[in-house]
Design an enzyme around this catalytic site. Structure first.
Site, PDB file in Angstrom:
ATOM      1  N   ASP A  13       0.809  -1.224   0.000  1.00  0.00           N
ATOM      2  CA  ASP A  13       0.000   0.000   0.000  1.00  0.00           C
ATOM      3  C   ASP A  13       0.842   1.274   0.000  1.00  0.00           C
ATOM      4  O   ASP A  13       0.414   2.313   0.507  1.00  0.00           O
ATOM      5  CB  ASP A  13      -0.962   0.039   1.207  1.00  0.00           C
ATOM      6  CG  ASP A  13      -1.807  -1.212   1.288  1.00  0.00           C
ATOM      7  OD1 ASP A  13      -2.254  -1.674   0.227  1.00  0.00           O
ATOM      8  OD2 ASP A  13      -2.001  -1.735   2.401  1.00  0.00           O
ATOM      9  N   LYS A  16       2.200   2.094  -4.998  1.00  0.00           N
ATOM     10  CA  LYS A  16       2.895   1.567  -6.187  1.00  0.00           C
ATOM     11  C   LYS A  16       2.064   1.740  -7.450  1.00  0.00           C
ATOM     12  O   LYS A  16       2.603   1.916  -8.533  1.00  0.00           O
ATOM     13  CB  LYS A  16       3.203   0.076  -6.011  1.00  0.00           C
ATOM     14  CG  LYS A  16       4.254  -0.209  -4.973  1.00  0.00           C
ATOM     15  CD  LYS A  16       4.480  -1.688  -4.829  1.00  0.00           C
ATOM     16  CE  LYS A  16       3.276  -2.447  -4.359  1.00  0.00           C
ATOM     17  NZ  LYS A  16       2.831  -2.143  -3.005  1.00  0.00           N
ATOM     18  N   GLY A  40      -4.311  -4.457  -4.238  1.00  0.00           N
ATOM     19  CA  GLY A  40      -5.310  -3.495  -4.695  1.00  0.00           C
ATOM     20  C   GLY A  40      -4.563  -2.248  -5.118  1.00  0.00           C
ATOM     21  O   GLY A  40      -4.211  -1.423  -4.284  1.00  0.00           O
ATOM     22  N   HIS A  41      -4.252  -2.156  -6.401  1.00  0.00           N
ATOM     23  CA  HIS A  41      -3.463  -1.010  -6.877  1.00  0.00           C
ATOM     24  C   HIS A  41      -4.405   0.083  -7.361  1.00  0.00           C
ATOM     25  O   HIS A  41      -5.113  -0.079  -8.350  1.00  0.00           O
ATOM     26  CB  HIS A  41      -2.523  -1.450  -7.994  1.00  0.00           C
ATOM     27  CG  HIS A  41      -1.413  -2.329  -7.498  1.00  0.00           C
ATOM     28  ND1 HIS A  41      -0.397  -2.768  -8.274  1.00  0.00           N
ATOM     29  CD2 HIS A  41      -1.180  -2.820  -6.269  1.00  0.00           C
ATOM     30  CE1 HIS A  41       0.427  -3.503  -7.541  1.00  0.00           C
ATOM     31  NE2 HIS A  41      -0.043  -3.548  -6.317  1.00  0.00           N
ATOM     32  N   GLN A 214       2.315  -5.951  -3.169  1.00  0.00           N
ATOM     33  CA  GLN A 214       2.702  -5.978  -1.746  1.00  0.00           C
ATOM     34  C   GLN A 214       4.038  -5.249  -1.538  1.00  0.00           C
ATOM     35  O   GLN A 214       4.432  -4.462  -2.392  1.00  0.00           O
ATOM     36  CB  GLN A 214       2.758  -7.419  -1.214  1.00  0.00           C
ATOM     37  CG  GLN A 214       1.388  -8.086  -1.083  1.00  0.00           C
ATOM     38  CD  GLN A 214       0.891  -8.720  -2.361  1.00  0.00           C
ATOM     39  OE1 GLN A 214       1.632  -9.357  -3.076  1.00  0.00           O
ATOM     40  NE2 GLN A 214      -0.382  -8.552  -2.655  1.00  0.00           N
TER      41      GLN A 214
HETATM   42  P1  IMP Z   1      -2.443 -12.733   1.983  1.00  0.00           P
HETATM   43  O1  IMP Z   1      -1.450 -12.220   0.993  1.00  0.00           O
HETATM   44  O2  IMP Z   1      -3.868 -12.456   1.620  1.00  0.00           O
HETATM   45  O3  IMP Z   1      -2.207 -14.166   2.318  1.00  0.00           O
HETATM   46  O4  IMP Z   1      -2.222 -11.930   3.369  1.00  0.00           O
HETATM   47  C1  IMP Z   1      -1.001 -12.032   4.110  1.00  0.00           C
HETATM   48  C2  IMP Z   1      -0.625 -10.698   4.730  1.00  0.00           C
HETATM   49  O5  IMP Z   1      -0.251  -9.796   3.697  1.00  0.00           O
HETATM   50  C3  IMP Z   1      -1.770 -10.011   5.475  1.00  0.00           C
HETATM   51  O6  IMP Z   1      -1.226  -9.266   6.548  1.00  0.00           O
HETATM   52  C4  IMP Z   1      -2.330  -9.051   4.446  1.00  0.00           C
HETATM   53  O7  IMP Z   1      -3.000  -7.960   5.027  1.00  0.00           O
HETATM   54  C5  IMP Z   1      -1.064  -8.627   3.745  1.00  0.00           C
HETATM   55  N1  IMP Z   1      -1.290  -8.191   2.370  1.00  0.00           N
HETATM   56  C6  IMP Z   1      -1.517  -8.956   1.294  1.00  0.00           C
HETATM   57  N2  IMP Z   1      -1.664  -8.191   0.186  1.00  0.00           N
HETATM   58  C7  IMP Z   1      -1.498  -6.928   0.579  1.00  0.00           C
HETATM   59  C8  IMP Z   1      -1.502  -5.681  -0.110  1.00  0.00           C
HETATM   60  O8  IMP Z   1      -1.665  -5.581  -1.335  1.00  0.00           O
HETATM   61  N3  IMP Z   1      -1.292  -4.568   0.652  1.00  0.00           N
HETATM   62  C9  IMP Z   1      -1.066  -4.642   1.988  1.00  0.00           C
HETATM   63  N4  IMP Z   1      -1.044  -5.780   2.665  1.00  0.00           N
HETATM   64  C10 IMP Z   1      -1.254  -6.921   1.979  1.00  0.00           C
END
Ligand code: IMP
Length: 417
Positions: A13, A16, A40-41, A214
């Protein structure tokens, strides 16, 4: 700079989407190489804001996108993105690697089951099926797009799933398979050789933007394991996840907010609670683009960013949201962790215990639309002195130039230093 990787330096977040859409102006191809619909870009064009989950946000600039084999592919989300994007921009060309692993309803159900089983140690995943898709991929039980389109292996994969996951798979089995087959057929005309496409662009002088999902601290090996995602998020993943060699990445742009956020559980040394955090959350709309969860907020963490700059071989920093941090009488930056010198704690066990030491700086006046207009026109020199001191402290401490500064949500709300 023909091959540019745009990498999150924090916990995701960082902005990017906006950064890579800006950096991709004039580029010929935008590539997603990791993560899945957990990303979520958000990208704001004029007054329209789009949140893309599977397509790179840089496709708003290139209109030509690729999805590499390193991506966990959620076809439903992909077509939703494509429809949204084409409504605004007209036709967008997309090439998808047949090797990308599919996220199906089974992996989403397993995501919920695993979180339930973790109880108090839950990660706080986005429930997009990412961890279970990685389990399948690395356990060699995965369902790739090619396995649906060339179905010789399909029944043996589904048999293994049925033996392992029993009732979870049986529920609506036929329906789910029909939906996946339908989506895969829709994707068939988009399937292509992503690495060949990238090489062709680079060989003919095009610029390719590799847009990371991420952030560094969510990397499966280098992040705050187990509170991480199930992808590599550091810069070498740009090559690995899209099928090119390391020499195809000419430049790494690290994206960081002017403060820090994270969603989900896990250590966060500079986390803030109370009024300042609430004000930043509200001003910055700091709610997850994928899940809507309120983001945890903290001051900028230089030891963490130093670690991220080293891991990623960052050439330049894209510092976002200097406007969100504006209007504070004072702002803090964590310069080091007490008693921790010369290295970054490698385990969460250690990171939970660090004590951040802050320096306080004077804040700068609120940056709103009028100031943005002036800044866009006049550039870095027009930025308030206190904001410039903030930027220059970051450069001195990290040893990397802050080349781009985000002053607002729109793609062109950027000043170059
Ligand atoms: P997962 O990727 O859904 O398995 O989540 C694992 C961890 O990564 C959690 O803490 C999510 O909130 C975090 N996470 C996954 N994708 C994002 C993102 O695009 N932005 C921020 N945090 C993310």
């Amino acid at each position: 700079m023909p091959g540019v990787a745009v990498i999150g330096l924090q916990w995701g977040d960082e902005g990017k989407g906006k950064a890579s859409a800006y950096l991709a102006r004039g580029a010929s191809l935008a590539v997603r190489f990791n993560g899945g619909a957990n990303a979520g870009h958000t990208v704001t064009l004029d007054d329209r804001s789009l949140s893309l989950h599977m397509l790179p946000a840089a496709s708003v600039s290139t209109r030509k996108a690729a999805i590499g084999p390193g991506v966990y592919l959620d076809l439903e989300e992909l077509f939703r993105d494509l429809e949204r994007l084409e409504k605004v921009l007209g036709r967008v060309e997309v090439t998808i690697s047949p090797r990308a692993h599919l996220v199906t309803p089974l992996q989403k159900k397993l995501d919920a089951k695993l979180e339930e089983a973790r109880g108090g140690a839950a990660i706080g995943t986005t429930m997009r099926g990412i961890g279970p898709t990685a389990i399948h991929k690395y356990g060699r039980l995965g369902l790739r797009l090619c396995d649906v389109l060339e179905p010789e292996l399909l029944s043996s994969i589904l048999d293994v799933w049925a033996r392992l996951w029993g009732d979870l798979v049986k529920v609506e089995e036929e329906d789910v398979l029909a939906v996946i087959r339908g989506l895969a057929e829709r994707a068939r005309p988009l399937v292509g050789d992503v690495s060949k496409l990238i090489r062709a662009q680079l060989e003919t002088g095009g610029t390719v933007v590799f847009e990371g999902a991420q952030g560094t601290m969510l990397d499966i090996d280098y992040g705050t394991y187990p509170f991480v995602t199930s992808s590599h998020t550091v810069s070498p993943a740009a090559a690995l996840g899209s099928g090119v060699g390391l020499r195809s990445i000419d430049r790494v742009i690290g994206v960081s907010k002017a403060y820090t956020t994270r969603v989900g559980s896990g250590p966060f040394p500079t986390e803030l609670k109370g009024e300042v955090a609430d004000a930043l959350r509200e001003r910055g709309g700091e709610y997850g683009a994928t899940t809507g969860r309120p983001r945890r907020i903290g001051w900028l963490d230089l030891p963490q960013l130093r670690y991220a700059c080293q891991l990623n071989d960052v050439d330049a920093i894209f510092l976002t949201r200097i406007d969100t941090l504006s209007g504070q009488s004072r702002v803090s930056i964590c310069k080091d962790y007490e008693g921790v010198e010369g290295f970054y704690p490698e385990t969460v066990q250690r990171l939970w215990k660090v004590r951040p030491r802050f320096v306080e700086l004077e804040g700068w006046p609120l940056i709103e639309e009028d100031e943005r207009r002036v800044l866009r026109r006049e550039g870095y020199g027009a930025l308030h002195g206190n904001a410039r001191r903030f930027v220059e402290l970051i450069e001195d401490e990290l040893g990397a130039p802050v080349k781009y500064i985000g002053i607002g949500p729109r793609v062109d709300d950027v000043i170059e230093k």
